[in-house]
Design a protein around this motif. Structure first.
Motif, PDB file in Angstrom:
ATOM      1  N   GLY A   1       0.784  -1.225   0.000  1.00  0.00           N
ATOM      2  CA  GLY A   1       0.000   0.000   0.000  1.00  0.00           C
ATOM      3  C   GLY A   1       0.817   1.275   0.000  1.00  0.00           C
ATOM      4  N   GLY A   2       2.129   1.135  -0.053  1.00  0.00           N
ATOM      5  CA  GLY A   2       2.969   2.326  -0.007  1.00  0.00           C
ATOM      6  C   GLY A   2       2.941   3.019   1.338  1.00  0.00           C
ATOM      7  N   THR A   3       2.694   2.254   2.382  1.00  0.00           N
ATOM      8  CA  THR A   3       2.598   2.827   3.732  1.00  0.00           C
ATOM      9  C   THR A   3       3.699   2.258   4.623  1.00  0.00           C
ATOM     10  N   GLU A   4       4.912   2.274   4.118  1.00  0.00           N
ATOM     11  CA  GLU A   4       6.039   1.732   4.877  1.00  0.00           C
ATOM     12  C   GLU A   4       6.255   2.481   6.190  1.00  0.00           C
ATOM     13  N   VAL A   5       5.960   3.785   6.189  1.00  0.00           N
ATOM     14  CA  VAL A   5       6.127   4.576   7.409  1.00  0.00           C
ATOM     15  C   VAL A   5       5.183   4.073   8.500  1.00  0.00           C
ATOM     16  N   ALA A   6       3.956   3.748   8.115  1.00  0.00           N
ATOM     17  CA  ALA A   6       2.992   3.226   9.079  1.00  0.00           C
ATOM     18  C   ALA A   6       3.449   1.881   9.626  1.00  0.00           C
ATOM     19  N   ALA A   7       4.053   1.052   8.778  1.00  0.00           N
ATOM     20  CA  ALA A   7       4.573  -0.235   9.232  1.00  0.00           C
ATOM     21  C   ALA A   7       5.671  -0.026  10.257  1.00  0.00           C
ATOM     22  N   GLY A   8       6.564   0.923   9.986  1.00  0.00           N
ATOM     23  CA  GLY A   8       7.621   1.239  10.938  1.00  0.00           C
ATOM     24  C   GLY A   8       7.068   1.772  12.240  1.00  0.00           C
ATOM     25  N   ALA A   9       6.017   2.588  12.147  1.00  0.00           N
ATOM     26  CA  ALA A   9       5.388   3.120  13.361  1.00  0.00           C
ATOM     27  C   ALA A   9       4.748   2.003  14.176  1.00  0.00           C
ATOM     28  N   GLY A  10       4.168   1.010  13.491  1.00  0.00           N
ATOM     29  CA  GLY A  10       3.571  -0.117  14.188  1.00  0.00           C
ATOM     30  C   GLY A  10       4.598  -0.925  14.951  1.00  0.00           C
ATOM     31  N   VAL A  11       5.747  -1.133  14.331  1.00  0.00           N
ATOM     32  CA  VAL A  11       6.827  -1.870  14.996  1.00  0.00           C
ATOM     33  C   VAL A  11       7.342  -1.092  16.195  1.00  0.00           C
ATOM     34  N   ALA A  12       7.605   0.196  15.999  1.00  0.00           N
ATOM     35  CA  ALA A  12       8.122   1.021  17.096  1.00  0.00           C
ATOM     36  C   ALA A  12       7.124   1.087  18.249  1.00  0.00           C
TER      37      ALA A  12
ATOM     38  N   LEU B   1      -3.059   3.846  29.520  1.00  0.00           N
ATOM     39  CA  LEU B   1      -3.992   4.663  28.738  1.00  0.00           C
ATOM     40  C   LEU B   1      -3.241   5.708  27.924  1.00  0.00           C
ATOM     41  N   LEU B   2      -2.257   6.351  28.552  1.00  0.00           N
ATOM     42  CA  LEU B   2      -1.467   7.364  27.860  1.00  0.00           C
ATOM     43  C   LEU B   2      -0.692   6.747  26.697  1.00  0.00           C
ATOM     44  N   VAL B   3      -0.086   5.581  26.923  1.00  0.00           N
ATOM     45  CA  VAL B   3       0.656   4.899  25.859  1.00  0.00           C
ATOM     46  C   VAL B   3      -0.276   4.556  24.703  1.00  0.00           C
ATOM     47  N   SER B   4      -1.480   4.097  25.027  1.00  0.00           N
ATOM     48  CA  SER B   4      -2.450   3.745  23.994  1.00  0.00           C
ATOM     49  C   SER B   4      -2.830   4.957  23.151  1.00  0.00           C
ATOM     50  N   VAL B   5      -3.080   6.079  23.808  1.00  0.00           N
ATOM     51  CA  VAL B   5      -3.481   7.300  23.094  1.00  0.00           C
ATOM     52  C   VAL B   5      -2.346   7.800  22.198  1.00  0.00           C
ATOM     53  N   ILE B   6      -1.134   7.834  22.737  1.00  0.00           N
ATOM     54  CA  ILE B   6       0.006   8.315  21.948  1.00  0.00           C
ATOM     55  C   ILE B   6       0.293   7.375  20.781  1.00  0.00           C
ATOM     56  N   PHE B   7       0.230   6.067  21.024  1.00  0.00           N
ATOM     57  CA  PHE B   7       0.444   5.086  19.967  1.00  0.00           C
ATOM     58  C   PHE B   7      -0.593   5.267  18.857  1.00  0.00           C
ATOM     59  N   GLY B   8      -1.841   5.445  19.251  1.00  0.00           N
ATOM     60  CA  GLY B   8      -2.893   5.668  18.259  1.00  0.00           C
ATOM     61  C   GLY B   8      -2.656   6.940  17.471  1.00  0.00           C
ATOM     62  N   GLY B   9      -2.190   7.990  18.145  1.00  0.00           N
ATOM     63  CA  GLY B   9      -1.895   9.241  17.454  1.00  0.00           C
ATOM     64  C   GLY B   9      -0.762   9.092  16.466  1.00  0.00           C
ATOM     65  N   VAL B  10       0.264   8.319  16.825  1.00  0.00           N
ATOM     66  CA  VAL B  10       1.391   8.086  15.920  1.00  0.00           C
ATOM     67  C   VAL B  10       0.932   7.320  14.682  1.00  0.00           C
ATOM     68  N   LEU B  11       0.093   6.300  14.884  1.00  0.00           N
ATOM     69  CA  LEU B  11      -0.431   5.544  13.742  1.00  0.00           C
ATOM     70  C   LEU B  11      -1.275   6.426  12.829  1.00  0.00           C
ATOM     71  N   LEU B  12      -2.065   7.306  13.442  1.00  0.00           N
ATOM     72  CA  LEU B  12      -2.890   8.225  12.658  1.00  0.00           C
ATOM     73  C   LEU B  12      -2.034   9.180  11.845  1.00  0.00           C
TER      74      LEU B  12
END
Length: 266
Positions: free
Chosen positions: A136-147, A191-202
């Motif tokens: 999908g050309g979303t390599e950055v999102a894949a990297g964010a998921g790993v991080a 909760l904070l980690v979840s919110v920040i992680f979701g924001g990074v993925l977005l």
């Protein structure tokens, strides 16, 4: 600073001075700082994954490079804990015998199998994220998921050290950190980690073409469930946690988070 030194010195290979004094407050703060400390591993791992993907190495090679990067960054400390925990669980139903096996430092068949299976799960999860990202050309999102998964796995240490969870023995890392983190503090941190992680993925994938921000709390929830299972079994068998059990939690949570993100990606 003592809490920072304990957190960085325990979870990474980054050179840092030893803490001057380690009490319950320092230990609690060190565990709460674990997600922040994890950025020292997560950012390089995510960058290596992204660079490998865009360089044409393929998703499987990129996933292996992520695991290698993490091992260089944490000196395989958590994998050693995973192996020792598996050996202890397989050794005997006698608590003292199991703890003695865990302290020997030798790795038996159960430990080898546990390490191989968990590493395979981590690589498989990351590889699928890479495959979807490349398609999908979303390599950055894949990297964010790993991080993000690396941060989530270290955040699970707060659950292992929450009040009410005892130490398996009176010495070692487990005795220092067991029961030091308040439950509300742990819940707030997750909760904070979840919110920040979701924001990074977005931010990495605004159109949610590959993975959406709500995948972050789902991945954290599955990692939390895996952590709870490990804790429940180890408390039953060993009477509490040890440094080895905390290592097992980190590796199991990382595998759970990556596999969950992989299942949700598409």
């Amino acid at each position: 600073m003592d809490a920072w030194r304990l957190s960085v010195g325990t979870l990474t290979t980054v050179p840092i001075g030893a803490p001057i004094a380690v009490g319950s407050r320092v230990a609690a703060s060190a565990m709460v700082l674990a997600p922040v400390t994890a950025l020292l591993l997560a950012v390089p791992a995510g960058m290596v994954f992204w660079i490998a993907l865009v360089s044409g190495t393929g998703s499987l090679v990129a996933a292996v490079l992520v695991v290698v990067t993490l091992r260089l960054g944490d000196r395989a400390f958590h994998l050693d804990g995973l192996a020792d925990t598996a050996d202890g669980l397989a050794a005997s139903y006698d608590r003292e015998r199991s703890l003695a096996v865990m302290r020997t430092g030798d790795t038996g068949p159960a430990g080898v199998v546990a390490v191989v299976m968990v590493l395979m799960a981590q690589i498989a999860g990351a590889a699928h994220l890479g495959t979807v990202g490349l398609a999908g050309g979303t390599e950055v999102a894949a990297g964010a998921g790993v991080a993000g998964s690396v941060v989530v796995s270290r955040a699970m240490l707060t659950l292992g050290c929450v009040r009410g969870v005892p130490a398996a023995r009176p010495d070692g890392l487990g005795a220092v950190v067991a029961g030091t983190v308040g439950r509300l503090r742990a819940a707030g941190l997750l909760l904070l980690v979840s919110v920040i992680f979701g924001g990074v993925l977005l931010a990495a994938d605004p159109s949610a073409e590959m993975i959406s921000s709500w995948s972050a709390p789902v991945a954290l929830g599955v990692a939390g469930a895996a952590t709870a299972l490990v804790l429940r079994r180890c408390i039953q068998r060993f009477g509490g946690i040890s440094g080895d059990v905390l290592g097992a939690i980190v590796e199991m949570a990382l595998a759970a988070s990556l596999l969950t993100l992989a299942a949700l990606a598409g």
